[in-house]
Design a protein around this motif. Structure first.
Motif, PDB file in Angstrom:
ATOM      1  N   ARG A  17      16.689  61.471 -65.236  1.00  0.00           N
ATOM      2  CA  ARG A  17      17.833  62.351 -65.001  1.00  0.00           C
ATOM      3  C   ARG A  17      18.846  61.716 -64.051  1.00  0.00           C
ATOM      4  N   ASN A  18      18.467  60.593 -63.434  1.00  0.00           N
ATOM      5  CA  ASN A  18      19.301  59.946 -62.430  1.00  0.00           C
ATOM      6  C   ASN A  18      20.163  58.851 -63.055  1.00  0.00           C
ATOM      7  N   ARG A  21      20.474  58.021 -67.313  1.00  0.00           N
ATOM      8  CA  ARG A  21      21.084  58.995 -68.217  1.00  0.00           C
ATOM      9  C   ARG A  21      22.189  58.393 -69.075  1.00  0.00           C
ATOM     10  N   TYR A  69      11.862  67.343 -72.560  1.00  0.00           N
ATOM     11  CA  TYR A  69      12.875  67.826 -73.494  1.00  0.00           C
ATOM     12  C   TYR A  69      12.278  68.936 -74.351  1.00  0.00           C
ATOM     13  N   ARG A  89      17.413  68.719 -72.316  1.00  0.00           N
ATOM     14  CA  ARG A  89      16.517  68.630 -71.172  1.00  0.00           C
ATOM     15  C   ARG A  89      16.023  70.014 -70.785  1.00  0.00           C
ATOM     16  N   ARG A 109      17.852  71.904 -68.046  1.00  0.00           N
ATOM     17  CA  ARG A 109      19.248  72.258 -68.310  1.00  0.00           C
ATOM     18  C   ARG A 109      19.414  73.169 -69.513  1.00  0.00           C
ATOM     19  N   SER A 154      26.010  69.369 -69.306  1.00  0.00           N
ATOM     20  CA  SER A 154      24.731  69.133 -69.970  1.00  0.00           C
ATOM     21  C   SER A 154      24.949  68.540 -71.349  1.00  0.00           C
TER      22      SER A 154
END
Length: 736
Positions: free
Chosen positions: A437-438, A442, A457, A470, A473, A492
């Motif tokens: 996610r960082n 991404r 996911y 995700r 999100r 997102s």
């Protein structure tokens, strides 16, 4: 090695080896993961019982030392109908770690891994010091192993580091030519190094035969330097060591390998408080899998079916995938390969190292294309990390020197979150892959070819399109079936996966919070709130049509193309999803917008998507006025898209009445839902309850399908089914 360099290395080694003894596992997940239950349980059994037999005492010992239930995927094996049960993984790593496990438990197993990592740093620094200053060699070797997923796997109770050490030692003993001293000058010492190089590789090959390819460059170097007899000695040592390992395996379990001639599989332990619970789980496993040989190495000897398109896709992910990419998870491998290409001359033996690593990578991608990255538990490419030391032995002179801090800088950006949180980060919707996610992960592609094995996911199928996002999100809402909630105050990504290209996408959009600015972007087409109202919209919603310029990429699923579109949803505000008691639901969702996929233009308007064949209709031709007429209709979907009675635009079986003059009664009939989705060319049988008109007479019952809020199928040219029905007075019908 100079005194200062030795002091630095000794200090680093003590730090790395000793600190695991004072830490508390398990981190995330809060239980044993992947193959850890088998390897750690087997180490406990060897440490205390000197066997690999898994009985209730072993299970209790495993749980007591690691009481974070449930324990998933305890891999076991048996060859006598599960009367006798053994651990179903190769025993070698567990045997090596058993003494430390006896003394320190799981901390000891981590310390053994760290000791092997330190040994690999020492071998790398010693090898590189022949071509570079000792300080540069030590710095490069330390960064090479620590700034990689090798450091993460130190904390896994599995043999990834053990296999790496085996391959690193094999290459080191072959490639490193020590300076001549009285101790190293003799032919006996040189022969000992040759024999050790072949024997140590057998440790990794016993675990995974594909690693035998890494012996090719070592064997070639031995042949070039020492001649044919030395090469024969190398092969003999490797074969003898492998035979000894197989023999000890046979002595421990009755089989030379845990993958040959046995039934294998994983069990789940939820409450092994008594022998009965353990045995109950074993019986359940037998019922699920039977006594047949499963999960064995027979697949190695088959000829694989190669999907060229899928192979090309997986090769791309192998290099730069978000969860598996070589560039992201081993950035100093890229630097090492670059230094190799810049070096002159580039030796044939090192090109053979490149070829051997390529053989290993291709082996897993071709033979297990759904699982080449490491299966249910992985960070980066778990299978390929074992051959990672091969990249270090491509390097000779490290020039220019600024490439070393540059490699560290790149490694800090990509590997920093993993090195400093090797047990997993405590984040919402936690997963071992939370680091993706960082930045910069991404910005790299998601591995859609192995999407079923990528945690973090979640997806839902809506109208023939799969929406994937995700879990922190994007979530489905229990209160709004057929819709996904997008987190508020964020941007997102949602992946739209479809078997056909999308020319126009129709979405229903509902803001979940006041003063909420919403932006949607799909394939270059962008819409911002307030949206224009659409013909399919409900109160409080807007319908948005996005026309992408093209798809982002093509993935493949069982050889079939899957067109991938990326929908970006940005919201400025959000609110919590509340339950009936007015309190936020758990897991907590801060929703910014709810989105429903309504379909493609052609799905909503085209005749090809509104076709039906009436197979049979069973009903009584008479019914009492105002009563209920039971009816069973069997229909076939002859259109090009599936029917579903769920979601924002559900498809139902419905009806209408025509009087004797063919005029339609004002009241529409009750809808009847399909029990499950009806794919094209599939049949479905539906029991309908038909409400009869209030006035007696002769009527025509017209059966039709309806796509709610869009159209009746008959208005798109579909056939209807008509029945002549006599509606009798209620008293007459009762008397008859």
């Amino acid at each position: 090695m100079a005194r200062t360099a030795r002091l630095a290395f000794l200090s680093l080694s003590l730090l790395l080896v000793l600190f695991p003894l004072g830490i508390v596992r398990p981190g995330w997940p809060p239980t044993l993961k992947a193959d850890e239950p088998a390897y750690y349980g087997m180490a406990l059994s060897l440490a205390h019982d000197l066997d690999v037999h898994c009985d209730f005492e072993d299970v209790r010992r495993l749980v007591n030392s690691h009481p974070f239930l449930p324990i998933n995927n305890l891999i076991l094996m048996s060859d006598d109908g599960w009367q006798t049960v053994y651990y179903g993984k190769p025993y070698v790593f567990s045997l090596v770690a058993a003494p430390a496990v006896r003394l320190f438990g799981e901390h000891g197993m981590v310390a053994v891994n760290m000791l092997m990592l330190v040994a690999m740093i020492w071998m790398g620094a010693t090898y590189l010091s022949r071509f570079n200053r000792q300080s540069v060699a030590l710095l490069f070797a330390a960064g090479f192993f620590i700034l990689s997923t090798a450091f993460v796997y130190v904390f896994w109770l599995q043999p990834e580091i053990f296999n790496m050490f085996s391959i690193a030692a094999c290459l080191f003993l072959a490639f490193h030519e020590p300076e001549a001293t009285p101790r190293t000058a003799g032919s006996r010492y040189r022969l000992l190094r040759v024999l050790a190089s072949g024997a140590v590789l057998a440790l990794a090959v016993y675990n995974k035969p594909a690693f035998a390819a890494m012996g090719l460059p070592a064997l070639w170097v031995v042949y070039r330097r020492r001649g044919l007899k030395a090469a024969g000695a190398w092969l003999a040592a490797a074969a003898l060591a492998l035979g000894l390992l197989a023999g000890l395996g046979y002595a421990l379990s009755g089989h030379p390998s845990a993958y040959l001639g046995v039934a294998r599989g994983g069990v789940r332990l939820e409450d092994p408080a008594s022998p009965e619970d353990y045995l109950r789980e074993m019986r359940a496993f037998v019922e699920r899998r039977g006594d047949e040989t499963v999960n064995a190495w027979t697949w190695i000897f088959r000829i694989p079916e190669i999907d060229v398109d899928g192979l090309r896709e997986n090769l791309g992910y192998f290099l730069w995938g978000r969860h598996t990419g070589l560039i992201l998870y081993t950035p100093l491998a890229v630097l090492a390969f670059g230094l190799f290409l810049l070096a002159t001359p580039r030796s044939g033996s090192r090109w053979l190292v490149v070829l051997s690593m390529a053989i290993v990578g291709l082996f897993f991608i071709i033979f297990i294309p759904f699982n080449w990255h490491g299966g249910g538990g992985f960070v980066g490419n778990r299978y390929f990390i074992a051959v990672y030391p091969g990249f270090l032995f491509l390097v000779t002179r490290i020039r220019p020197l600024w490439s070393v801090p540059a490699g560290f800088a790149v490694g800090a950006l990509s590997l920093g979150p993993l090195v400093f949180t090797p047990f997993g980060a405590p984040v919402p919707s936690p997963t071992l892959q939370a680091h993706t996610r960082n930045f910069p992960f991404r910005h790299f592609p998601l591995e859609l070819s192995i999407k079923r094995n990528v945690p973090g996911y979640s997806g839902t199928n809506l109208g023939g399109v799969r929406l994937l996002g995700r879990t922190d999100r994007v979530r489905t809402s229990a209160r709004q079936p057929g819709r996904v909630w997008i987190q508020g105050g964020t941007k997102s990504e949602i992946y739209l996966l479809t078997g056909v290209p999308l020319e126009g996408v129709v979405l229903e959009v509902e803001s979940l919070a006041p003063d909420n600015d919403i932006r949607l972007e799909l394939g270059g087409d962008e819409r911002t709130s307030p949206f224009e109202a659409g013909r399919y919209g409900r109160e409080g919603t807007a319908v948005v049509t996005l026309e992408p310029e093209g798809y982002d990429r093509v993935s493949f699923d069982d050889g079939k193309p899957v067109f991938v579109y990326t929908l970006e949803v940005a919201t400025s505000n959000g609110r919590a999803e509340l339950g009936k008691n007015g309190k936020p639901l758990l897991p907590f969702v801060y929703g910014g917008v709810a989105i429903a996929y309504l379909g493609r233009h052609e799905q909503l308007e085209g005749e090809a998507h509104h076709r039906v064949a009436w197979v049979s209709v069973t009903a009584d031709p008479r019914v009492a006025a105002g009563g209920t007429l039971p009816l069973v209709a069997e229909v076939r979907n002859t259109g090009e898209s599936a029917w579903s009675s769920e979601g924002p635009l559900p498809v139902y079986l419905a009806y209408r009445w025509l009087d004797a003059d063919g005029r339609k009664l004002e009241r529409e009939g009750v809808r009847s839902a399909f029990a499950k989705e009806v794919e094209p060319d599939k049949k479905a049988k539906v029991a309908m309850e038909i409400r009869a008109p209030e006035a007696p007479g002769r009527y025509t019952l017209v059966l039709d399908l309806v796509r709610e809020r869009v159209t009746w199928f008959s208005r798109r040219g579909a056939d209807v089914h008509e029945l002549a029905v006599e509606v009798t007075p209620a008293q007459t019908a009762a008397e008859s």
